[in-house]
Scaffold this active site. Structure first.
Site, PDB file in Angstrom:
ATOM      1  N   LYS A  13      69.522  60.186  60.710  1.00  0.00           N
ATOM      2  CA  LYS A  13      69.893  61.526  60.233  1.00  0.00           C
ATOM      3  C   LYS A  13      70.546  61.455  58.851  1.00  0.00           C
ATOM      4  O   LYS A  13      70.162  62.170  57.933  1.00  0.00           O
ATOM      5  CB  LYS A  13      70.858  62.215  61.222  1.00  0.00           C
ATOM      6  CG  LYS A  13      70.292  62.426  62.603  1.00  0.00           C
ATOM      7  CD  LYS A  13      71.271  63.154  63.513  1.00  0.00           C
ATOM      8  CE  LYS A  13      72.566  62.420  63.791  1.00  0.00           C
ATOM      9  NZ  LYS A  13      72.422  61.174  64.560  1.00  0.00           N
ATOM     10  N   ARG A  88      75.481  69.682  68.725  1.00  0.00           N
ATOM     11  CA  ARG A  88      75.206  68.593  69.667  1.00  0.00           C
ATOM     12  C   ARG A  88      75.329  69.036  71.107  1.00  0.00           C
ATOM     13  O   ARG A  88      75.191  68.216  72.030  1.00  0.00           O
ATOM     14  CB  ARG A  88      76.223  67.463  69.471  1.00  0.00           C
ATOM     15  CG  ARG A  88      75.884  66.620  68.301  1.00  0.00           C
ATOM     16  CD  ARG A  88      76.731  65.382  68.346  1.00  0.00           C
ATOM     17  NE  ARG A  88      76.935  64.970  66.999  1.00  0.00           N
ATOM     18  CZ  ARG A  88      76.789  63.736  66.583  1.00  0.00           C
ATOM     19  NH1 ARG A  88      76.506  62.775  67.415  1.00  0.00           N
ATOM     20  NH2 ARG A  88      76.973  63.451  65.338  1.00  0.00           N
ATOM     21  N   ARG A 122      74.521  48.203  60.817  1.00  0.00           N
ATOM     22  CA  ARG A 122      74.702  49.155  59.711  1.00  0.00           C
ATOM     23  C   ARG A 122      75.919  48.799  58.851  1.00  0.00           C
ATOM     24  O   ARG A 122      76.956  48.368  59.343  1.00  0.00           O
ATOM     25  CB  ARG A 122      74.896  50.570  60.270  1.00  0.00           C
ATOM     26  CG  ARG A 122      75.270  51.569  59.173  1.00  0.00           C
ATOM     27  CD  ARG A 122      75.172  52.982  59.606  1.00  0.00           C
ATOM     28  NE  ARG A 122      75.945  53.283  60.803  1.00  0.00           N
ATOM     29  CZ  ARG A 122      75.891  54.450  61.420  1.00  0.00           C
ATOM     30  NH1 ARG A 122      75.116  55.406  60.968  1.00  0.00           N
ATOM     31  NH2 ARG A 122      76.612  54.656  62.501  1.00  0.00           N
ATOM     32  N   ARG A 153      81.423  50.817  60.385  1.00  0.00           N
ATOM     33  CA  ARG A 153      82.073  51.945  61.049  1.00  0.00           C
ATOM     34  C   ARG A 153      82.750  51.494  62.340  1.00  0.00           C
ATOM     35  O   ARG A 153      82.193  50.686  63.078  1.00  0.00           O
ATOM     36  CB  ARG A 153      81.031  53.033  61.349  1.00  0.00           C
ATOM     37  CG  ARG A 153      81.190  54.240  60.444  1.00  0.00           C
ATOM     38  CD  ARG A 153      80.047  55.169  60.550  1.00  0.00           C
ATOM     39  NE  ARG A 153      79.874  55.746  61.886  1.00  0.00           N
ATOM     40  CZ  ARG A 153      79.007  56.703  62.178  1.00  0.00           C
ATOM     41  NH1 ARG A 153      78.230  57.192  61.223  1.00  0.00           N
ATOM     42  NH2 ARG A 153      78.894  57.171  63.397  1.00  0.00           N
ATOM     43  N   ARG A 164      77.849  56.177  72.953  1.00  0.00           N
ATOM     44  CA  ARG A 164      77.287  57.259  72.125  1.00  0.00           C
ATOM     45  C   ARG A 164      75.854  57.586  72.551  1.00  0.00           C
ATOM     46  O   ARG A 164      75.455  58.747  72.580  1.00  0.00           O
ATOM     47  CB  ARG A 164      77.316  56.852  70.645  1.00  0.00           C
ATOM     48  CG  ARG A 164      78.723  56.893  70.057  1.00  0.00           C
ATOM     49  CD  ARG A 164      78.859  56.042  68.813  1.00  0.00           C
ATOM     50  NE  ARG A 164      77.974  56.423  67.731  1.00  0.00           N
ATOM     51  CZ  ARG A 164      77.672  55.633  66.704  1.00  0.00           C
ATOM     52  NH1 ARG A 164      78.186  54.414  66.631  1.00  0.00           N
ATOM     53  NH2 ARG A 164      76.887  56.061  65.754  1.00  0.00           N
TER      54      ARG A 164
END
Ligand code: AP5
Ligand code: MG
Length: 208
Positions: A13, A88, A122, A153, A164
């Site tokens: 996203k 969401r 990431r 993160r 998640r």
């Protein structure tokens, strides 16, 4: 144009939002980025959000909806916006309908089994916010785009990512059907190279 980007954690996203926002001059509004900024600045909202984000759970609907409503009321959203990571839940989708009409919902579709690797590898830039993956940048510590410092993160560890992904299936995936019924959903195959995914996004937007 009012665009919503839907997709599981790690589906791309943020990566696609950055390309779309540049090409179509739309403000990129990421609720995750807004929460993280509040966490960095230690605001009361940030202190609250951290207790949810660290566990991989969704922040409460009311605070999230309020934050988005305030952001969408700003002048730069007058001619359209690009929402990344909001709504969401069905309740959030209904709250959004009270504020603005959604022209298109792009559902970036990637098999869930591929997302753990994307997220644990990431690296994010402190300065420009761009995301990269160790598969392409190796163990670089500086952003290839702007030279800023790269960081991992806090919610990109294996345990939190799993939670998640579970939360996505339980609370967010139903929005695919919800927006399909409203006739605004467009599926985009997110399991391709970034440029190919963007080419598909461009095609969808052109044919609206
Ligand atoms: P948020 O920050 O939105 O996180 P997320 O939804 O979990 O999604 P990510 O940002 O992790 O992934 P992405 O889809 O943006 O992928 P990216 O482009 O970076 O939310 C964080 C938390 O905030 C939530 O858990 C929740 O607690 C809270 N929150 C946020 N919004 C909320 C809301 N509305 N309500 C309640 N709570 C909310 O890409 C990922 C990786 O893959 C990168 O390494 C990238 O380089 C790589 N990649 C991207 N595209 C490709 C590709 N095509 N091929 C291969 N690799 C790719
Ligand atoms: Mg993101």
């Amino acid at each position: 144009m009012n665009i919503v980007l839907l997709g599981a954690p790690g589906s791309g996203k943020g990566t696609q939002a950055s390309l779309i926002s540049e090409k179509y001059s739309l403000p990129h509004i990421s609720t995750g980025d807004m929460f993280r900024e509040n966490i960095r600045e230690k605001t009361p909202l940030g202190v609250l959000a951290k207790t949810y984000i660290d566990k991989g759970q969704l922040c409460p609907d009311d605070v999230t909806e309020k934050m988005v409503a305030e952001r969408l009321s700003r002048a730069d959203c007058k001619n359209g916006f690009l929402l990344d990571g909001f709504p969401r839940t069905i309740a959030q989708a209904q709250a959004l309908e009270e504020i603005a009409a959604v022209d298109v919902v792009l559902d970036i579709d990637v098999p869930l089994g591929k997302l753990l690797k994307r997220l644990t590898g990431r690296r994010c830039c402190e300065k420009c916010g761009e995301s990269f993956h160790v598969d392409s940048i190796g163990n670089a510590t500086q952003c290839p785009k702007c030279g800023g410092k790269l960081y991992v993160r806090a919610d990109d560890n294996e345990e939190t990512v799993q939670s998640r992904l579970d939360v996505y299936v339980k609370q967010t995936e139903s929005l695919v059907e919800y927006y399909k019924n409203k006739g605004v959903l467009r599926r985009v195959d997110g399991d391709k190279a970034v440029e190919e995914v963007f080419a598909e996004v461009e095609k969808v937007l052109k044919n609206l």
